[in-house]
Design a protein around this motif. Structure first.
Motif, PDB file in Angstrom:
ATOM      1  N   TRP A 105      42.655  18.445  -6.172  1.00 43.98           N
ATOM      2  CA  TRP A 105      41.966  17.164  -6.272  1.00 43.98           C
ATOM      3  C   TRP A 105      42.593  15.929  -7.273  1.00 43.98           C
ATOM      4  CZ3 TRP A 105      39.700  15.075 -10.694  1.00 43.98           C
ATOM      5  CH2 TRP A 105      39.766  16.114 -11.982  1.00 43.98           C
ATOM      6  N   TRP A 138      30.641  22.183 -11.134  1.00 46.38           N
ATOM      7  CA  TRP A 138      30.671  23.167 -10.275  1.00 46.38           C
ATOM      8  C   TRP A 138      29.012  23.741  -9.991  1.00 46.38           C
ATOM      9  CZ3 TRP A 138      34.343  27.570 -10.114  1.00 46.38           C
ATOM     10  CH2 TRP A 138      35.664  26.979 -10.248  1.00 46.38           C
ATOM     11  N   LYS A 141      25.659  23.626 -11.757  1.00 45.08           N
ATOM     12  CA  LYS A 141      26.113  23.154 -12.758  1.00 45.08           C
ATOM     13  C   LYS A 141      26.281  24.024 -14.102  1.00 45.08           C
ATOM     14  CE  LYS A 141      23.783  18.687 -11.938  1.00 45.08           C
ATOM     15  NZ  LYS A 141      22.816  17.817 -12.488  1.00 45.08           N
ATOM     16  N   ASP A 256      36.451  24.505  -2.754  1.00 50.27           N
ATOM     17  CA  ASP A 256      35.783  23.352  -2.135  1.00 50.27           C
ATOM     18  C   ASP A 256      34.339  23.299  -2.535  1.00 50.27           C
ATOM     19  OD1 ASP A 256      34.891  25.701  -0.810  1.00 50.27           O
ATOM     20  OD2 ASP A 256      34.480  24.396   1.003  1.00 50.27           O
ATOM     21  N   ASP A 259      32.053  19.906  -6.494  1.00 47.34           N
ATOM     22  CA  ASP A 259      32.135  18.330  -6.477  1.00 47.34           C
ATOM     23  C   ASP A 259      32.739  17.728  -7.231  1.00 47.34           C
ATOM     24  OD1 ASP A 259      29.871  18.873  -4.701  1.00 47.34           O
ATOM     25  OD2 ASP A 259      28.211  18.003  -5.924  1.00 47.34           O
ATOM     26  N   PRO A 262      31.473  13.257  -8.436  1.00 49.56           N
ATOM     27  CA  PRO A 262      30.126  13.571  -7.766  1.00 49.56           C
ATOM     28  C   PRO A 262      29.451  12.076  -7.640  1.00 49.56           C
ATOM     29  CG  PRO A 262      30.424  14.959  -9.969  1.00 49.56           C
ATOM     30  CD  PRO A 262      31.634  13.976  -9.619  1.00 49.56           C
ATOM     31  N   ASN A 264      30.265  10.317  -5.091  1.00 47.66           N
ATOM     32  CA  ASN A 264      31.475   9.577  -4.560  1.00 47.66           C
ATOM     33  C   ASN A 264      31.304   8.008  -5.138  1.00 47.66           C
ATOM     34  OD1 ASN A 264      32.425  11.545  -2.759  1.00 47.66           O
ATOM     35  ND2 ASN A 264      30.641  11.481  -1.375  1.00 47.66           N
ATOM     36  N   ASN A 289      37.376  22.325   3.883  1.00 44.50           N
ATOM     37  CA  ASN A 289      36.626  21.848   2.838  1.00 44.50           C
ATOM     38  C   ASN A 289      35.113  21.867   3.359  1.00 44.50           C
ATOM     39  OD1 ASN A 289      35.360  20.205   0.983  1.00 44.50           O
ATOM     40  ND2 ASN A 289      35.466  18.342   2.160  1.00 44.50           N
ATOM     41  N   ASN A 291      32.412  21.205   1.895  1.00 40.71           N
ATOM     42  CA  ASN A 291      31.685  20.396   1.100  1.00 40.71           C
ATOM     43  C   ASN A 291      31.461  18.944   1.539  1.00 40.71           C
ATOM     44  OD1 ASN A 291      30.063  19.244  -1.382  1.00 40.71           O
ATOM     45  ND2 ASN A 291      31.213  20.423  -2.803  1.00 40.71           N
ATOM     46  N   ASN A 293      30.052  16.646   0.148  1.00 39.65           N
ATOM     47  CA  ASN A 293      30.098  15.702  -1.171  1.00 39.65           C
ATOM     48  C   ASN A 293      31.608  15.455  -1.190  1.00 39.65           C
ATOM     49  OD1 ASN A 293      27.451  16.004  -1.482  1.00 39.65           O
ATOM     50  ND2 ASN A 293      27.349  17.815  -2.744  1.00 39.65           N
ATOM     51  N   ASN A 294      32.666  16.123  -0.766  1.00 43.59           N
ATOM     52  CA  ASN A 294      33.996  15.623  -1.039  1.00 43.59           C
ATOM     53  C   ASN A 294      34.635  14.965  -0.065  1.00 43.59           C
ATOM     54  OD1 ASN A 294      34.118  16.964  -3.706  1.00 43.59           O
ATOM     55  ND2 ASN A 294      34.407  18.919  -2.948  1.00 43.59           N
TER      56      ASN A 294
END
Length: 296
Positions: A105, A138, A141, A256, A259, A262, A264, A289, A291, A293-294
């Motif tokens: 990332w 994570w 949270k 993955d 987030d 977070p 975006n 991936n 997720n 959100n990524n």
């Protein structure tokens, strides 16, 4: 869904290495490139880094270069660095710790010039200290998760030329509060971390790290070390006995399920400068991936 072939597993941690990594928070150094080859690669790479025409973040001439993100995430536009973050000798070990789906990332390169002071002791969990908002979250949270950093020596790194040092076993307890944030001090540009004082983040302002516990990590060009960002780490000062710059490249990895940035956001404000995230993406170095959100 971005994916990559399964890791070879040829270069996974041995049982002993994995146990020591979990206990100490770091493992290595491991040799990835021949030192002579690395020296030649680094010469060419430094020229590549000067060409920011295709970099993710635009270079702002009005902002002090050392405080600019222009040379972050250069694996996204420099082919050698993209190949590097996918190296099986690295990725096989990452999957031992992070699971089968791993994202790169962020990447950064860290120069230390003759006379530069060492980087202060610090731990990093969410990277909130630099931007005011968590850059990593994570699942559920969790109290802290951090990121795995793979730090590669592009030049020799010795105690005299500002090699890294760690406090083994400190990766599971945070002594710093990133929510305090830090301010840029141009008068301290060679102190702390490029003008930021990590001591301001200490939970206990009177606490002093026990230097007797420190482990210095000398590395030859072409070697890398793997460590949790929550491990207390720092660097020695460059004593200036040689005119050679110490140069390291750090790539950061998470599973993955984490987030990244977070929500975006369209832009990121960090260390006093704001950059567009329009061209930013995470890179799956192992697995897929899953997720949404990524960005990949």
């Amino acid at each position: 869904m971005n994916s990559i072939e399964a890791p070879t597993r040829e270069f996974k941690f041995s049982k002993k290495e994995l146990e020591e990594f979990r206990k100490n928070g770091y493992a290595g150094p491991f040799t990835l490139y021949d030192p002579e080859d690395m020296n030649e690669i680094t010469k060419k790479l430094r020229y590549s880094l000067l060409d920011r025409s295709n970099s993710v973040y635009e270079f702002n001439e009005d902002i002090n270069e050392i405080n600019d993100r222009a040379n972050y995430d250069r694996h996204l536009d420099v082919p050698f660095l993209m190949d590097h973050v996918k190296q099986p000798k690295i990725v096989d070990k990452l999957t031992d710790v992070l699971g089968e789906n791993v994202l790169c990332w962020r990447s950064e390169w860290f120069p230390k010039y003759p006379g530069d002071k060492g980087t202060d002791w610090h731990q990093v969990d969410t990277f909130e200290f630099s931007s005011g908002e968590p850059q990593l979250v994570w699942p559920q949270k969790e109290d802290f998760g951090g990121t795995i950093t793979v730090w590669t020596a592009l030049t020799d790194a010795t105690i005299e030329t500002a090699c890294l040092k760690f406090m083994p076993g400190t990766h599971e307890e945070l002594f710093y509060d990133e929510s305090k944030g830090v301010d840029f001090d141009p008068d301290a540009i060679h102190d702390g971390f490029f003008g930021y004082d990590y001591q301001n983040l200490q939970k206990d302002s009177d606490w002093v790290p026990d230097e007797s516990l420190a482990k210095s990590i000398e590395m030859k060009a072409g070697q890398f070390i793997i460590f949790w960002s929550t491990l207390m780490h720092a660097s020695h000062s460059h004593l200036g006995k040689t005119n050679d710059m110490r140069l390291g490249f750090a790539a950061r990895f998470v599973p993955d399920m984490v987030d990244v940035y977070p929500g975006n956001p369209k832009e990121l404000t960090e260390f006093g400068s704001t950059v567009s995230l329009e061209k930013y993406r995470t890179v799956a170095v192992a697995g897929v991936n899953r997720n949404p959100n990524n960005i990949t």
